[in-house]
Design a protein around this motif. Structure first.
Motif, mmCIF file in Angstrom:
data_model
loop_
_atom_site.group_PDB
_atom_site.id
_atom_site.type_symbol
_atom_site.label_atom_id
_atom_site.label_comp_id
_atom_site.label_asym_id
_atom_site.label_seq_id
_atom_site.Cartn_x
_atom_site.Cartn_y
_atom_site.Cartn_z
ATOM 1 N N MET A 1 0.838 -1.175 0.000
ATOM 2 C CA MET A 1 0.000 0.000 0.000
ATOM 3 C C MET A 1 0.882 1.237 0.000
ATOM 4 N N LEU A 2 0.463 2.252 -0.724
ATOM 5 C CA LEU A 2 1.199 3.509 -0.785
ATOM 6 C C LEU A 2 0.955 4.288 0.500
ATOM 7 N N GLU A 3 2.006 4.528 1.255
ATOM 8 C CA GLU A 3 1.869 5.224 2.534
ATOM 9 C C GLU A 3 1.880 6.736 2.375
ATOM 10 N N ARG A 4 2.605 7.255 1.424
ATOM 11 C CA ARG A 4 2.686 8.696 1.254
ATOM 12 C C ARG A 4 2.446 9.036 -0.203
ATOM 13 N N GLY A 5 1.489 9.887 -0.441
ATOM 14 C CA GLY A 5 1.188 10.252 -1.809
ATOM 15 C C GLY A 5 1.625 11.661 -2.148
ATOM 16 N N ILE A 6 1.124 12.647 -1.373
ATOM 17 C CA ILE A 6 1.427 14.049 -1.654
ATOM 18 C C ILE A 6 1.598 14.806 -0.351
ATOM 19 N N GLY A 7 2.048 16.038 -0.453
ATOM 20 C CA GLY A 7 2.142 16.899 0.713
ATOM 21 C C GLY A 7 3.553 17.031 1.245
ATOM 22 N N LEU A 8 3.646 17.703 2.368
ATOM 23 C CA LEU A 8 4.930 17.939 3.009
ATOM 24 C C LEU A 8 5.349 16.726 3.831
ATOM 25 N N PRO A 9 6.648 16.517 4.003
ATOM 26 C CA PRO A 9 7.098 15.393 4.825
ATOM 27 C C PRO A 9 6.523 15.431 6.241
ATOM 28 N N ALA A 10 6.331 16.623 6.787
ATOM 29 C CA ALA A 10 5.784 16.751 8.141
ATOM 30 C C ALA A 10 4.274 16.505 8.182
ATOM 31 N N ALA A 11 3.618 16.575 7.039
ATOM 32 C CA ALA A 11 2.164 16.389 6.980
ATOM 33 C C ALA A 11 1.787 15.669 5.690
ATOM 34 N N PRO A 12 2.234 14.424 5.536
ATOM 35 C CA PRO A 12 1.947 13.716 4.284
ATOM 36 C C PRO A 12 0.493 13.272 4.187
ATOM 37 N N LEU A 13 0.020 13.191 2.969
ATOM 38 C CA LEU A 13 -1.312 12.671 2.693
ATOM 39 C C LEU A 13 -1.156 11.424 1.836
ATOM 40 N N THR A 14 -1.752 10.335 2.282
ATOM 41 C CA THR A 14 -1.729 9.132 1.469
ATOM 42 C C THR A 14 -2.799 9.252 0.387
ATOM 43 N N VAL A 15 -2.736 8.381 -0.557
ATOM 44 C CA VAL A 15 -3.758 8.346 -1.601
ATOM 45 C C VAL A 15 -5.126 8.107 -0.957
ATOM 46 N N ILE A 16 -5.185 7.230 0.024
ATOM 47 C CA ILE A 16 -6.440 6.934 0.723
ATOM 48 C C ILE A 16 -6.966 8.185 1.433
ATOM 49 N N ASP A 17 -6.075 8.959 2.062
ATOM 50 C CA ASP A 17 -6.492 10.212 2.726
ATOM 51 C C ASP A 17 -7.128 11.168 1.727
ATOM 52 N N VAL A 18 -6.503 11.315 0.578
ATOM 53 C CA VAL A 18 -7.010 12.243 -0.443
ATOM 54 C C VAL A 18 -8.372 11.780 -0.946
ATOM 55 N N ILE A 19 -8.525 10.493 -1.177
ATOM 56 C CA ILE A 19 -9.820 9.972 -1.635
ATOM 57 C C ILE A 19 -10.886 10.216 -0.573
ATOM 58 N N ALA A 20 -10.564 9.947 0.681
ATOM 59 C CA ALA A 20 -11.531 10.167 1.764
ATOM 60 C C ALA A 20 -11.931 11.642 1.845
ATOM 61 N N GLN A 21 -10.973 12.544 1.670
ATOM 62 C CA GLN A 21 -11.288 13.981 1.705
ATOM 63 C C GLN A 21 -12.223 14.368 0.561
ATOM 64 N N ARG A 22 -11.955 13.853 -0.615
ATOM 65 C CA ARG A 22 -12.801 14.182 -1.769
ATOM 66 C C ARG A 22 -14.210 13.633 -1.587
ATOM 67 N N VAL A 23 -14.328 12.425 -1.071
ATOM 68 C CA VAL A 23 -15.646 11.843 -0.826
ATOM 69 C C VAL A 23 -16.379 12.669 0.231
ATOM 70 N N ALA A 24 -15.673 13.104 1.260
ATOM 71 C CA ALA A 24 -16.282 13.936 2.305
ATOM 72 C C ALA A 24 -16.808 15.245 1.712
ATOM 73 N N GLN A 25 -16.035 15.861 0.835
ATOM 74 C CA GLN A 25 -16.485 17.101 0.188
ATOM 75 C C GLN A 25 -17.734 16.839 -0.661
ATOM 76 N N HIS A 26 -17.742 15.726 -1.366
ATOM 77 C CA HIS A 26 -18.891 15.355 -2.190
ATOM 78 C C HIS A 26 -20.137 15.191 -1.314
ATOM 79 N N GLN A 27 -19.985 14.530 -0.174
ATOM 80 C CA GLN A 27 -21.120 14.316 0.718
ATOM 81 C C GLN A 27 -21.604 15.629 1.339
ATOM 82 N N ALA A 28 -20.673 16.517 1.676
ATOM 83 C CA ALA A 28 -21.062 17.830 2.212
ATOM 84 C C ALA A 28 -21.848 18.616 1.165
ATOM 85 N N MET A 29 -21.401 18.577 -0.084
ATOM 86 C CA MET A 29 -22.113 19.269 -1.160
ATOM 87 C C MET A 29 -23.520 18.687 -1.326
#
Length: 124
Positions: A1-29
């Protein structure tokens, strides 16, 4: 599994984190479209967004200089891009204030994120 996808080393975002954030935004909309968000929740999210946005604006240029994920923290060039960025950031804040982001992040980390009629599973 990919542990780090994007972001700063001190605050990395995994691919799963990014997907969860996008889904959350979709649900809020979706909640906004169906008028399921109370005025008090919108006002609370606005207070949090304004505070967090001011902090982000203070550190954004420094984060962009790290160039870990080029362009991730670059300031928008046009007014339309600025408005779009601000609205997207507010929707993300609203999703957090509604508890959507926390729930989806936990589901994603457990490999049980159900989104858009399917299930996102992770392999460990």
């Amino acid at each position: 599994m990919l542990e780090r996808g994007i972001g700063l080393p001190a605050a990395p975002l995994t691919v799963i984190d990014v997907i969860a954030q996008r889904v959350a935004q979709h649900q809020a909309m979706a909640k906004l479209r169906t008028e399921e968000v109370r005025e008090g929740e919108l006002l609370s999210a606005r207070v949090v967004h304004r505070r967090d946005w001011a902090r982000y604006e203070q550190v954004r240029a420094e984060w962009e200089r790290h160039r870990v994920t080029p362009g991730m923290f670059a300031a928008p060039a046009t007014t339309e891009e600025k408005v779009r960025e601000h609205v997207n950031a507010f929707i993300a804040t609203l999703a957090g204030e509604l508890g959507i982001t926390t729930t989806l992040a936990a589901e994603a980390r457990a490999g049980r994120l159900t989104a858009f009629g399917g299930t996102l599973t992770t392999q460990r």
